[in-house]
Design a protein around this motif. Structure first.
Motif, PDB file in Angstrom:
ATOM      1  N   ASN A  60     -21.818 -31.365   7.877  1.00 34.08           N
ATOM      2  CA  ASN A  60     -21.168 -32.524   7.270  1.00 34.08           C
ATOM      3  C   ASN A  60     -19.702 -32.250   6.983  1.00 34.08           C
ATOM      4  O   ASN A  60     -19.384 -31.491   6.066  1.00 34.08           O
ATOM      5  N   MET A  61     -18.838 -32.867   7.794  1.00 32.05           N
ATOM      6  CA  MET A  61     -17.390 -32.741   7.631  1.00 32.05           C
ATOM      7  C   MET A  61     -16.753 -34.073   7.981  1.00 32.05           C
ATOM      8  O   MET A  61     -17.302 -34.838   8.762  1.00 32.05           O
ATOM      9  N   PRO A  62     -15.566 -34.340   7.428  1.00 27.77           N
ATOM     10  CA  PRO A  62     -14.856 -35.573   7.794  1.00 27.77           C
ATOM     11  C   PRO A  62     -14.270 -35.461   9.197  1.00 27.77           C
ATOM     12  O   PRO A  62     -14.215 -34.369   9.763  1.00 27.77           O
ATOM     13  N   VAL A  63     -13.833 -36.543   9.738  1.00 27.15           N
ATOM     14  CA  VAL A  63     -13.195 -36.668  11.053  1.00 27.15           C
ATOM     15  C   VAL A  63     -14.208 -36.435  12.167  1.00 27.15           C
ATOM     16  O   VAL A  63     -14.472 -37.319  12.962  1.00 27.15           O
ATOM     17  N   MET A  64     -14.755 -35.226  12.273  1.00 25.95           N
ATOM     18  CA  MET A  64     -15.757 -34.918  13.284  1.00 25.95           C
ATOM     19  C   MET A  64     -16.725 -33.903  12.686  1.00 25.95           C
ATOM     20  O   MET A  64     -16.327 -32.796  12.324  1.00 25.95           O
ATOM     21  N   ASP A  65     -18.012 -34.276  12.606  1.00 27.76           N
ATOM     22  CA  ASP A  65     -18.989 -33.363  12.025  1.00 27.76           C
ATOM     23  C   ASP A  65     -19.453 -32.326  13.055  1.00 27.76           C
ATOM     24  O   ASP A  65     -19.019 -32.328  14.214  1.00 27.76           O
ATOM     25  N   GLY A  66     -20.316 -31.436  12.620  1.00 25.52           N
ATOM     26  CA  GLY A  66     -20.768 -30.352  13.481  1.00 25.52           C
ATOM     27  C   GLY A  66     -21.494 -30.816  14.731  1.00 25.52           C
ATOM     28  O   GLY A  66     -21.298 -30.267  15.813  1.00 25.52           O
ATOM     29  N   PRO A  82     -18.884 -18.356  22.684  1.00 24.36           N
ATOM     30  CA  PRO A  82     -19.168 -17.663  21.423  1.00 24.36           C
ATOM     31  C   PRO A  82     -20.598 -17.919  20.973  1.00 24.36           C
ATOM     32  O   PRO A  82     -21.245 -18.874  21.406  1.00 24.36           O
ATOM     33  N   LEU A  83     -21.070 -17.084  20.089  1.00 21.85           N
ATOM     34  CA  LEU A  83     -22.332 -17.335  19.416  1.00 21.85           C
ATOM     35  C   LEU A  83     -22.042 -18.367  18.330  1.00 21.85           C
ATOM     36  O   LEU A  83     -21.102 -18.201  17.561  1.00 21.85           O
ATOM     37  N   ILE A  84     -22.816 -19.443  18.298  1.00 20.75           N
ATOM     38  CA  ILE A  84     -22.615 -20.483  17.298  1.00 20.75           C
ATOM     39  C   ILE A  84     -23.811 -20.502  16.355  1.00 20.75           C
ATOM     40  O   ILE A  84     -24.962 -20.555  16.801  1.00 20.75           O
ATOM     41  N   ALA A  85     -23.502 -20.447  15.063  1.00 18.60           N
ATOM     42  CA  ALA A  85     -24.537 -20.561  14.041  1.00 18.60           C
ATOM     43  C   ALA A  85     -24.180 -21.715  13.125  1.00 18.60           C
ATOM     44  O   ALA A  85     -23.043 -21.833  12.688  1.00 18.60           O
ATOM     45  N   MET A  86     -25.145 -22.589  12.875  1.00 14.92           N
ATOM     46  CA  MET A  86     -24.960 -23.627  11.873  1.00 14.92           C
ATOM     47  C   MET A  86     -25.043 -22.947  10.519  1.00 14.92           C
ATOM     48  O   MET A  86     -25.967 -22.176  10.266  1.00 14.92           O
ATOM     49  N   LEU A  87     -24.079 -23.215   9.665  1.00 11.59           N
ATOM     50  CA  LEU A  87     -24.070 -22.690   8.300  1.00 11.59           C
ATOM     51  C   LEU A  87     -23.869 -23.888   7.391  1.00 11.59           C
ATOM     52  O   LEU A  87     -22.774 -24.441   7.306  1.00 11.59           O
ATOM     53  N   THR A  88     -24.933 -24.306   6.715  1.00 13.72           N
ATOM     54  CA  THR A  88     -24.920 -25.588   6.030  1.00 13.72           C
ATOM     55  C   THR A  88     -25.756 -25.569   4.762  1.00 13.72           C
ATOM     56  O   THR A  88     -26.585 -24.674   4.579  1.00 13.72           O
ATOM     57  N   THR A  89     -25.543 -26.548   3.928  1.00 12.26           N
ATOM     58  CA  THR A  89     -26.395 -26.729   2.748  1.00 12.26           C
ATOM     59  C   THR A  89     -27.581 -27.628   3.080  1.00 12.26           C
ATOM     60  O   THR A  89     -28.488 -27.767   2.268  1.00 12.26           O
ATOM     61  N   SER A  90     -27.580 -28.218   4.258  1.00 14.93           N
ATOM     62  CA  SER A  90     -28.634 -29.161   4.629  1.00 14.93           C
ATOM     63  C   SER A  90     -29.959 -28.443   4.863  1.00 14.93           C
ATOM     64  O   SER A  90     -30.039 -27.486   5.627  1.00 14.93           O
ATOM     65  N   LEU A  91     -30.974 -28.939   4.198  1.00 13.07           N
ATOM     66  CA  LEU A  91     -32.336 -28.468   4.447  1.00 13.07           C
ATOM     67  C   LEU A  91     -33.161 -29.586   5.081  1.00 13.07           C
ATOM     68  O   LEU A  91     -34.379 -29.513   5.141  1.00 13.07           O
ATOM     69  N   ASN A  92     -32.456 -30.608   5.552  1.00 16.78           N
ATOM     70  CA  ASN A  92     -33.091 -31.765   6.163  1.00 16.78           C
ATOM     71  C   ASN A  92     -33.791 -31.318   7.456  1.00 16.78           C
ATOM     72  O   ASN A  92     -33.142 -30.798   8.364  1.00 16.78           O
ATOM     73  N   PRO A  93     -35.100 -31.525   7.560  1.00 17.26           N
ATOM     74  CA  PRO A  93     -35.818 -31.138   8.775  1.00 17.26           C
ATOM     75  C   PRO A  93     -35.253 -31.794  10.042  1.00 17.26           C
ATOM     76  O   PRO A  93     -35.303 -31.203  11.123  1.00 17.26           O
ATOM     77  N   SER A 110     -28.564 -21.147   5.948  1.00 11.67           N
ATOM     78  CA  SER A 110     -28.262 -21.888   4.726  1.00 11.67           C
ATOM     79  C   SER A 110     -27.114 -21.222   3.984  1.00 11.67           C
ATOM     80  O   SER A 110     -27.047 -19.996   3.926  1.00 11.67           O
ATOM     81  N   LYS A 111     -26.230 -22.062   3.436  1.00 11.76           N
ATOM     82  CA  LYS A 111     -25.155 -21.546   2.591  1.00 11.76           C
ATOM     83  C   LYS A 111     -25.759 -21.041   1.293  1.00 11.76           C
ATOM     84  O   LYS A 111     -26.767 -21.574   0.851  1.00 11.76           O
TER      85      LYS A 111
END
Length: 128
Positions: A60-66, A82-93, A110-111
């Motif tokens: 979740n970011m403004p302009v363009m999200d992940g 590159p290796l890409i890892a999602m790092l987020t507070t979202s626990l949404n399934p 998870s953050k």
């Protein structure tokens, strides 16, 4: 362990970026850290700089999200991706399921970033 040259942090939260940069620099001082605050800036960064070895990508970011970033990124040709890892507070399934649909996403974290997760990412690059 051979260390990657750059980790790109893509997150709009200043506190998160400060913490992640501090963690990386404390444990891996030879790594360079680049920070951008949305997906569009990440795409711009990737056009102008040598590819980072790791991208830590928020959702979740403004302009363009992940996910919007990933839609454009996956259409581009990458000789040494590159290796890409999602790092987020979202626990949404639904977010986890959507992230799994992108082959570029290697981890869903998870953050806040944990040193054990960072070490695992670096190890996975080493075994590439």
């Amino acid at each position: 362990m051979e260390k990657p040259s750059t980790i790109l942090l893509v997150d709009d939260d200043e506190t998160t970026n400060f913490y992640n940069e501090l963690l990386i620099r404390q444990h891996f001082p030879k790594l360079e850290v680049a920070i951008v605050t949305n997906g569009q800036k990440a795409l711009n960064y990737l056009q102008k700089h040598p590819y980072p070895k790791i991208i830590l990508l928020d959702i979740n970011m403004p302009v363009m999200d992940g996910f919007e970033f990933l839609e454009i990124y996956q259409q581009q040709n990458h000789s040494d991706p590159p290796l890409i890892a999602m790092l987020t507070t979202s626990l949404n399934p639904d977010d986890i399921k959507l992230a799994d649909a992108y082959p570029q996403i290697k981890k869903f974290l998870s953050k806040p970033l944990q040193i054990t997760d960072l070490k695992a990412l670096l190890e996975s690059i080493k075994s590439k």
